[in-house]
Design a protein around this motif. Structure first.
Motif, short mmCIF file in Angstrom:
data_model
loop_
_atom_site.label_atom_id
_atom_site.label_comp_id
_atom_site.label_asym_id
_atom_site.label_seq_id
_atom_site.Cartn_x
_atom_site.Cartn_y
_atom_site.Cartn_z
N GLU A 191 0.86 -1.18 0.00
CA GLU A 191 0.00 0.00 0.00
C GLU A 191 0.90 1.23 0.00
O GLU A 191 1.83 1.33 0.81
CB GLU A 191 -0.90 0.01 1.25
CG GLU A 191 -1.81 -1.21 1.33
CD GLU A 191 -2.47 -1.31 2.70
OE1 GLU A 191 -2.07 -0.54 3.60
OE2 GLU A 191 -3.35 -2.16 2.86
N PRO A 192 0.67 2.15 -0.88
CA PRO A 192 1.50 3.36 -0.94
C PRO A 192 1.21 4.28 0.26
O PRO A 192 0.35 5.16 0.19
CB PRO A 192 1.09 4.02 -2.27
CG PRO A 192 -0.31 3.53 -2.51
CD PRO A 192 -0.39 2.15 -1.92
N SER A 193 1.89 4.03 1.35
CA SER A 193 1.66 4.82 2.56
C SER A 193 2.96 4.93 3.34
O SER A 193 3.94 4.21 3.10
CB SER A 193 0.58 4.18 3.43
OG SER A 193 1.04 2.94 3.94
N VAL A 194 2.97 5.84 4.30
CA VAL A 194 4.14 6.03 5.16
C VAL A 194 4.43 4.77 5.95
O VAL A 194 5.58 4.31 6.05
CB VAL A 194 3.90 7.23 6.11
CG1 VAL A 194 4.95 7.25 7.22
CG2 VAL A 194 3.91 8.54 5.34
N VAL A 195 3.37 4.17 6.49
CA VAL A 195 3.53 2.97 7.31
C VAL A 195 4.12 1.83 6.49
O VAL A 195 5.03 1.12 6.93
CB VAL A 195 2.18 2.56 7.92
CG1 VAL A 195 2.26 1.15 8.51
CG2 VAL A 195 1.75 3.54 8.98
N ASP A 196 3.63 1.65 5.28
CA ASP A 196 4.12 0.57 4.43
C ASP A 196 5.60 0.77 4.08
O ASP A 196 6.39 -0.18 4.09
CB ASP A 196 3.29 0.50 3.14
CG ASP A 196 3.63 -0.72 2.30
OD1 ASP A 196 3.31 -1.84 2.74
OD2 ASP A 196 4.26 -0.56 1.24
N SER A 197 5.98 2.00 3.83
CA SER A 197 7.39 2.28 3.50
C SER A 197 8.30 1.96 4.67
O SER A 197 9.36 1.35 4.50
CB SER A 197 7.53 3.76 3.10
OG SER A 197 6.76 4.04 1.96
N ILE A 198 7.88 2.37 5.86
CA ILE A 198 8.71 2.11 7.05
C ILE A 198 8.76 0.61 7.33
O ILE A 198 9.83 0.07 7.65
CB ILE A 198 8.16 2.88 8.26
CG1 ILE A 198 8.26 4.39 8.02
CG2 ILE A 198 8.92 2.48 9.54
CD1 ILE A 198 7.61 5.21 9.12
N TYR A 199 7.62 -0.07 7.19
CA TYR A 199 7.58 -1.51 7.45
C TYR A 199 8.56 -2.25 6.55
O TYR A 199 9.32 -3.11 7.01
CB TYR A 199 6.16 -2.05 7.28
CG TYR A 199 6.11 -3.56 7.35
CD1 TYR A 199 6.14 -4.22 8.57
CD2 TYR A 199 6.06 -4.32 6.17
CE1 TYR A 199 6.12 -5.61 8.63
CE2 TYR A 199 6.03 -5.71 6.22
CZ TYR A 199 6.07 -6.34 7.46
OH TYR A 199 6.06 -7.72 7.52
N ARG A 200 8.56 -1.93 5.28
CA ARG A 200 9.43 -2.65 4.34
C ARG A 200 10.91 -2.32 4.61
O ARG A 200 11.79 -3.13 4.33
CB ARG A 200 9.04 -2.34 2.91
CG ARG A 200 7.60 -2.81 2.60
CD ARG A 200 7.24 -2.82 1.14
NE ARG A 200 5.84 -3.26 1.00
CZ ARG A 200 5.47 -4.54 1.01
NH1 ARG A 200 6.38 -5.48 1.16
NH2 ARG A 200 4.19 -4.86 0.88
#
Length: 841
Positions: A191-200
């Motif tokens: 999902e293009p989101s801040v949370v998804d970026s940090i998680y990955r």
């Protein structure tokens, strides 16, 4: 002999009373006493504490396989008040006669004492565990849940109850686990989101790993990790509730597919909930209120300072250095929000010892920023303390001491703490050299100690890059001086220390002593043989055998010094090959070493790794290492400083030969929690101090000793060693030490615990001026001189401290030379009785 017989008889009577108790006497006829649980996992018995703790019902506790607490409980009488009163009313007029003989008040006290003792038996004892099949079924469910949560999804369990004719029962649990399920895939929808970026970005550190056995606990650990990572990277509103895991095992051939699901932020209105992607928050402002008590929060702040983006408020004139406050706060203006910054700020502010526990609050602004308000409640600037102490030792028959102290907080406006303490004591002794004195309090000691603690590394250089402030760095400067009169040789001691301390991680603490200076001056050297009377007796016996003083006893110090001089200068019939000559030489060598003044300039580094999570943790280890070097700078600069040498060719400073040595210590402690308040603990210690350069021996204060309540408990302090020597010195010390201990601690009942222990170790001389071969460590062959003590003890836990009583028996005594060394003095007559506070390790 009569007293010993009475003790033995009492012990036999009590033993018969307890052992004759019927374990099922308080078990109803239709019930059964649970005596044993057995858990069989895949056909094999599992006795681990982890599995047995899953069972709802456990048999009564046992000590050496004997149910002591159950039998103590069985000694209590049910309905004791009715029984006592029935006995009093059994015969006509019995109560009236007793009341007239004892008085009614005394009779009531007698009845109350019987009831109180009966209640104590019940409280100290343990009621019989009655077999309950419903609890057995609950145990089956708990066993199944445990194995399912650890990846055995096909587990099957059942039980069998074996009832015996003597009202006792045993339960067998049977568990078949099948094959464990293995994690096959871990996925998360992109999902293009801040949370998804940090998680990955942080996914590689996941607790859930492919090809490993499934464990539910890892899901919770992963939930905690993801939450921590997101909240430390600016996601202010995130919490664990937004994380879920979908676990799929359908048609996977014992494989587990896990999908990580992270929801968007839920924003609740009055009658609806909408979801929006999480956003990164920054810290806009940080406000520090130095008078932040709840009662004063509404008062107007009349003074404020802006410093490095922080705003500091005060009611009245500012009392604190802004840098000292901001150094203790990790929340930084214009930086992103990090949850760990608040945790570190709490810890650092508390460690300043200047404020009560702080209050840190975040206020959300409309522009997706946070304002941080930090409320500090200063402690009182001055703290006074006054304590007294009454003591007794082998030196003094009675001692009285007072210990006043004053604590000054924020003394230089930088959250520094200055503590000034003193000691004043008087005591009465039986000094051999002072028999003619008619003064009762002939011992006195006076001293003063100054400690300044600075909550940073006090240095002309910027050390933030070497030791960041999250490591809680601090500097300690101390000065002390003490003077003792009629205590041993009468000493004056002056010392000064400058050290740094910091913690690079939660479990590790480092300490660096930049310098540690100590000067010890002996004022009454002539009293040496008054203190070390065993040495005097040996010397005097040799003198008498030689008819040196016309068969009369030597006086000291004049005649003893003259006799030693004559022997060593071959002015007597003794020659260097005689045993008595060597004994006199050893006495003189020890006398010179223990009476010389000491000047020590040292530096040291110490590291402590303590894995305890809290004070209740009993599964932990402690590792300590310390390296100390003394005298090297003075030795290198001796020619430059123009230092003179003494008669022994040693450089002197202030007319005292300074010490030069290298000393290192290693200490390792490990505790295992065996469950049921049962702990197994071990300790291993090694220390060595090697003199060189300007020294041929180690100062007494830096040497090692063996024996005592916290060492080898079968020997009193300073009485063991060195090596296999049969020393009768009051204080035996050396420069090399090995010590090992093992102890099992177990609960008896209530707060009373027991322990059995084995201690081993000794001290030796190595690479110094001692010539006694029995005292010297010459290699692995010297390990046969390791002394072994064993014994048992009791501990009573008062919560804030533990009172300890140990009895140690000499199991292997190296002083027996070539004779049998095992169990020679293994009896109560030669045992050592130790009293201590808290555990020895």
């Amino acid at each position: 002999m009569k007293h010993a017989f009475n003790y033995i008889l009492s012990f036999i009577i009590i033993s018969v009373l307890i052992t004759s108790c019927d374990a099922v006497k308080r078990v109803p006829e239709s019930d059964y006493l649970l005596t044993k649980n057995s858990v069989h996992v895949n056909g094999k018995k599992d006795n681990t504490e982890t599995i047995n703790n899953l069972l709802y019902q456990k048999p009564n506790s046992k000590i050496l396989n004997y149910p002591l607490r159950l039998n103590i409980y069985n000694l209590a009488r049910p309905n004791i008040d009715s029984i006592v009163n029935a006995n009093l009313d059994k015969k006509p007029h019995k109560r009236a006669h007793l009341e007239s003989f004892l008085s009614k008040k005394q009779l009531d006290k007698y009845i109350d004492s019987r009831i109180s003792f009966n209640d104590w038996l019940k409280k100290t004892g343990e009621a019989p565990v009655i077999l309950n099949e419903d609890r057995t079924k609950k145990s089956i469910k708990r066993l199944n849940d445990y194995y399912i949560n650890n990846g055995w999804f096909d587990v099957e369990s059942n039980y069998e109850i074996h009832k015996k004719n003597n009202q006792r029962a045993e339960v067998d649990y049977f568990v078949k686990t099948g094959n464990p399920f293995i994690i096959d895939s871990i996925s998360k929808k992109h999902e293009p989101s801040v949370v998804d970026s940090i998680y990955r970005l942080v996914q590689r550190n996941s607790f859930i790993k492919q090809n490993e056995q499934y464990k539910t606990v890892n899901l919770q650990l992963e939930r905690d990790r993801i939450t921590s990572e997101l909240r430390n990277k600016g996601v202010y509103h995130f919490s664990q509730d937004y994380i879920a895991f979908e676990v799929d095992t359908v048609g996977t051939n014992k494989k587990v597919n896990i999908e990580v699901q992270i929801q968007d932020r839920a924003i609740r209105n009055q009658d609806s909930v909408r979801r929006e992607p999480f956003k990164i928050y920054n810290i806009k402002d940080v406000n520090i209120y130095t008078d932040g008590t709840y009662e004063r929060r509404s008062e107007t702040r009349t003074d404020s300072i802006n410093y490095n983006g922080y705003t500091i408020y005060s009611i009245g004139k500012m009392r604190f250095n802004p840098k000292a406050l901001t150094d203790a706060i990790f929340i930084t203006p214009k930086n992103i929000f990090k949850d760990i910054d608040r945790t570190r700020s709490y810890r650092y502010l508390s460690e300043l010892r200047t404020f009560k526990y702080p209050d840190i609050k975040y206020v959300e602004n409309d522009d997706e920023t946070l304002t941080t308000n930090i409320f500090l409640t200063p402690l009182k600037k001055f703290g006074l303390n006054f304590s007294t102490e009454v003591s007794q030792s082998n030196i003094q028959t009675i001692g009285l001491a007072v210990n006043p102290s004053i604590l000054i907080r924020n003394i230089f406006r930088g959250a520094e703490t200055l503590e000034l303490s003193g000691i004043g004591s008087i005591g009465a002794s039986k000094d051999a050299s002072n028999k003619s004195s008619n003064q009762f309090f002939d011992i006195n000691e006076i001293g003063v100690n100054l400690n300044l603690t600075i909550p940073r590394l006090f240095s002309p250089f910027n050390t933030d890059y070497i030791v960041p402030k999250y490591m809680s760095p601090s500097t300690r400067i101390s000065l002390s001086a003490t003077s003792q009169t009629n205590i041993g040789l009468d000493k004056q001691t002056f010392s000064g220390t400058f050290n740094y301390k910091w913690s690079p991680s939660r479990y590790i603490t480092n300490r660096l002593d930049i310098f540690n200076a100590q000067y010890v001056r002996n004022l009454n050297v002539g009293n040496y043989f008054g203190v070390y009377q065993n040495s005097f007796k040996t010397l005097n016996a040799i003198s008498t055998s030689l008819n040196y003083n016309n068969g009369e006893n030597l006086n000291f110090p004049d005649q003893t010094d003259a006799f030693i001089s004559d022997v060593l200068n071959n002015n007597t019939t003794l020659n260097p090959n005689d045993a008595d000559y060597k004994t006199v030489s050893n006495i003189n060598e020890r006398k010179q070493r223990l009476t010389e003044n000491n000047l020590i300039f040292s530096s040291s580094f110490g590291l402590v790794e303590d894995t305890r999570k809290n004070i209740y943790d009993e599964n932990f280890s402690i590792f300590r290492v310390k390296l100390e070097l003394a005298g090297n700078i003075l030795s290198s600069a001796s020619n430059l400083l123009g230092l003179n040498k003494d008669s022994s060719n040693r450089y002197e400073l202030f007319n005292v030969a300074f010490s030069q040595y290298a000393k290192t210590e290693l200490d390792f402690i490990k505790h295992w929690n065996l469950g049921k308040k049962n702990v197994f603990a071990v300790r291993s210690y090694a220390g060595i101090a090697i003199p060189y350069g300007n020294s041929t021996s180690i100062p007494f204060s830096k040497s090692f000793f063996a024996g005592g309540a916290n060492d080898n408990r079968a020997w009193t302090a300073y009485s063991l060693g060195p090596g296999s020597s049969e020393s009768s010195n009051e204080f035996n010390e050396a420069n090399f030490k090995l010590a090992f201990s093992a102890e099992e601690r177990f609960n008896l009942f209530g707060n009373l615990n027991g322990a059995i222990f084995v201690d081993a170790g000794n001290i030796w001389n190595v690479l110094d001026e001692v010539n006694n071969q029995k005292a010297i460590f010459s290699g692995f062959d010297s390990l046969k001189d390791i002394a072994v003590g064993s014994g048992f003890g009791l501990r009573y836990d008062f919560s804030f401290f533990v009172f300890r009583f140990d009895i140690g028996f000499k199991t292997y005594d190296p002083s027996y030379q070539d004779k049998n060394r095992w169990f020679n003095d293994y009896n109560f007559g030669n045992a050592v009785y130790n009293i201590g506070i808290n555990y020895p390790f």
